[in-house]
Structures are given as C-alpha cells and as structure tokens.
Design a protein around this motif. Structure first.
Motif, PDB file in Angstrom:
ATOM      1  N   MET A  34       0.859  -1.179   0.000  1.00  0.00           N
ATOM      2  CA  MET A  34       0.000   0.000   0.000  1.00  0.00           C
ATOM      3  C   MET A  34       0.892   1.225   0.000  1.00  0.00           C
ATOM      4  SD  MET A  34      -3.081  -1.116   2.589  1.00  0.00           S
ATOM      5  CE  MET A  34      -4.318  -0.052   1.811  1.00  0.00           C
ATOM      6  N   TRP A  36       1.150   5.821  -0.340  1.00  0.00           N
ATOM      7  CA  TRP A  36       0.595   7.172  -0.425  1.00  0.00           C
ATOM      8  C   TRP A  36       1.340   7.936  -1.515  1.00  0.00           C
ATOM      9  CZ3 TRP A  36      -3.702   8.882   1.886  1.00  0.00           C
ATOM     10  CH2 TRP A  36      -4.180   8.178   2.997  1.00  0.00           C
ATOM     11  N   THR A  57       9.164  -0.432   4.710  1.00  0.00           N
ATOM     12  CA  THR A  57       8.710   0.879   4.257  1.00  0.00           C
ATOM     13  C   THR A  57       9.784   1.594   3.442  1.00  0.00           C
ATOM     14  OG1 THR A  57       9.474   1.923   6.308  1.00  0.00           O
ATOM     15  CG2 THR A  57       7.192   1.164   6.245  1.00  0.00           C
ATOM     16  N   ILE A  69       4.597   5.973   7.564  1.00  0.00           N
ATOM     17  CA  ILE A  69       3.506   5.157   7.009  1.00  0.00           C
ATOM     18  C   ILE A  69       3.361   3.897   7.855  1.00  0.00           C
ATOM     19  CG2 ILE A  69       5.024   3.949   5.371  1.00  0.00           C
ATOM     20  CD1 ILE A  69       2.663   3.961   3.386  1.00  0.00           C
ATOM     21  N   SER A  70       2.125   3.486   8.056  1.00  0.00           N
ATOM     22  CA  SER A  70       1.860   2.251   8.796  1.00  0.00           C
ATOM     23  C   SER A  70       0.585   1.634   8.245  1.00  0.00           C
ATOM     24  CB  SER A  70       1.721   2.529  10.300  1.00  0.00           C
ATOM     25  OG  SER A  70       0.638   3.414  10.552  1.00  0.00           O
ATOM     26  N   ARG A  71       0.328   0.397   8.607  1.00  0.00           N
ATOM     27  CA  ARG A  71      -0.885  -0.265   8.115  1.00  0.00           C
ATOM     28  C   ARG A  71      -1.418  -1.227   9.158  1.00  0.00           C
ATOM     29  NH1 ARG A  71       0.747  -3.748   2.868  1.00  0.00           N
ATOM     30  NH2 ARG A  71      -1.321  -4.704   3.187  1.00  0.00           N
ATOM     31  N   ASN A  73      -3.346  -4.556   8.831  1.00  0.00           N
ATOM     32  CA  ASN A  73      -3.777  -5.552   7.849  1.00  0.00           C
ATOM     33  C   ASN A  73      -5.169  -6.108   8.178  1.00  0.00           C
ATOM     34  OD1 ASN A  73      -1.435  -5.302   6.335  1.00  0.00           O
ATOM     35  ND2 ASN A  73      -0.370  -6.884   7.502  1.00  0.00           N
ATOM     36  N   THR A  77      -6.303  -1.131   6.222  1.00  0.00           N
ATOM     37  CA  THR A  77      -6.172   0.317   6.341  1.00  0.00           C
ATOM     38  C   THR A  77      -4.699   0.706   6.396  1.00  0.00           C
ATOM     39  OG1 THR A  77      -8.295   0.505   7.480  1.00  0.00           O
ATOM     40  CG2 THR A  77      -6.749   2.327   7.745  1.00  0.00           C
ATOM     41  N   VAL A  78      -4.391   1.798   5.702  1.00  0.00           N
ATOM     42  CA  VAL A  78      -3.043   2.350   5.729  1.00  0.00           C
ATOM     43  C   VAL A  78      -3.128   3.780   6.253  1.00  0.00           C
ATOM     44  CG1 VAL A  78      -3.137   3.165   3.321  1.00  0.00           C
ATOM     45  CG2 VAL A  78      -0.919   2.702   4.398  1.00  0.00           C
ATOM     46  N   TYR A  79      -2.108   4.184   6.997  1.00  0.00           N
ATOM     47  CA  TYR A  79      -2.062   5.504   7.619  1.00  0.00           C
ATOM     48  C   TYR A  79      -0.813   6.249   7.168  1.00  0.00           C
ATOM     49  CZ  TYR A  79      -5.216   2.998  10.772  1.00  0.00           C
ATOM     50  OH  TYR A  79      -6.235   2.237  11.286  1.00  0.00           O
ATOM     51  N   CYS A  95      -4.175   7.357  -1.876  1.00  0.00           N
ATOM     52  CA  CYS A  95      -3.634   6.074  -1.466  1.00  0.00           C
ATOM     53  C   CYS A  95      -3.843   5.061  -2.590  1.00  0.00           C
ATOM     54  CB  CYS A  95      -4.222   5.575  -0.157  1.00  0.00           C
ATOM     55  SG  CYS A  95      -5.875   4.933  -0.245  1.00  0.00           S
TER      56      CYS A  95
END
Length: 121
Positions: A34, A36, A57, A69-71, A73, A77-79, A95
């Motif tokens: 994923m 951004w 990452t 960036i984080s997710r 699973n 959702t990814v942040y 995204c």
C-alpha cells in the motif's frame, strides 16, 4: 468491487501535523503493498511513502524523518502520520493498494479519490 476511501486531510499551519487514513473495502482476500502518493498543482503525481505486507517501508527523500507510514492488515487500512509539515507538502494525497486479491478471483491495483492537504499560515 474494491473501494479505497481516504480521510484526514485539511488545512494546517507550517510545522503542524496531520494523520491520513485510507480504508479499503470490498470482497478482499489479501492486499500486497500500500502506498501514499501526492499531486501538487501543476506537478506530476509522486510517491510519498510505501509499505509492503510484511511492514517494509520506503519514503521519498523530502519526507524522510517527518512522515511515517503504517498499516493495519486486519482492517485493510493504511495511515500516513505527517509531522513538521511544510508549505511544499500541499497537495492532494492519494492512497493506492497493490496486488489486491479479491474473493471472486483476480488481482489488481486500486486508487482512492484523494484528500486535500493544505499547509499554510
């Protein structure tokens, strides 16, 4: 079908912070990487940050050390945590979910519609 919905954009002063979220929904079996991306007015869309399923990452140089960036699973959702924001970070942030396997079969990449981040005093 798979849908990606971004949220968390807005107006922030230079030096401030924002947290973007992107939730993928639909008959998803698994998601590969994923990422951004952002597109500023008059410029091409560029990769900002990328995260693989295992957590590896990568970041573009201009955001290294400021963005994370984080997710999740389990939530698909990814942040993107953005700190020390600068006016040059102003852009529409998109995204992308890569190598998405759907329950019915098939694999593909999907994009969200974007969320606007404006950094200005």
């Amino acid at each position: 079908q798979v849908q990606l919905v971004e949220s968390g954009g807005g107006l922030v002063q230079p030096g401030g912070s924002l947290r973007l979220s992107c939730a993928a929904s639909g008959s998803i079996f698994s998601i590969g990487a994923m990422g951004w991306y952002r597109q500023a007015p008059g410029k091409q869309r560029e990769l900002v940050a990328h995260i693989y399923n295992g957590g590896t990452t990568t970041y573009t140089n201009s955001v290294e050390g400021r963005f994370t960036i984080s997710r999740d699973n389990a939530k698909n959702t990814v942040y993107l945590q953005m700190n020390s924001l600068k006016p040059e970070d102003t852009a529409v942030y998109y995204c992308k979910a890569e190598n998405v396997r759907v329950v019915a079969g098939g694999i593909g990449d999907y994009w969200g519609k974007g969320t606007l981040v404006t950094v200005s005093s």
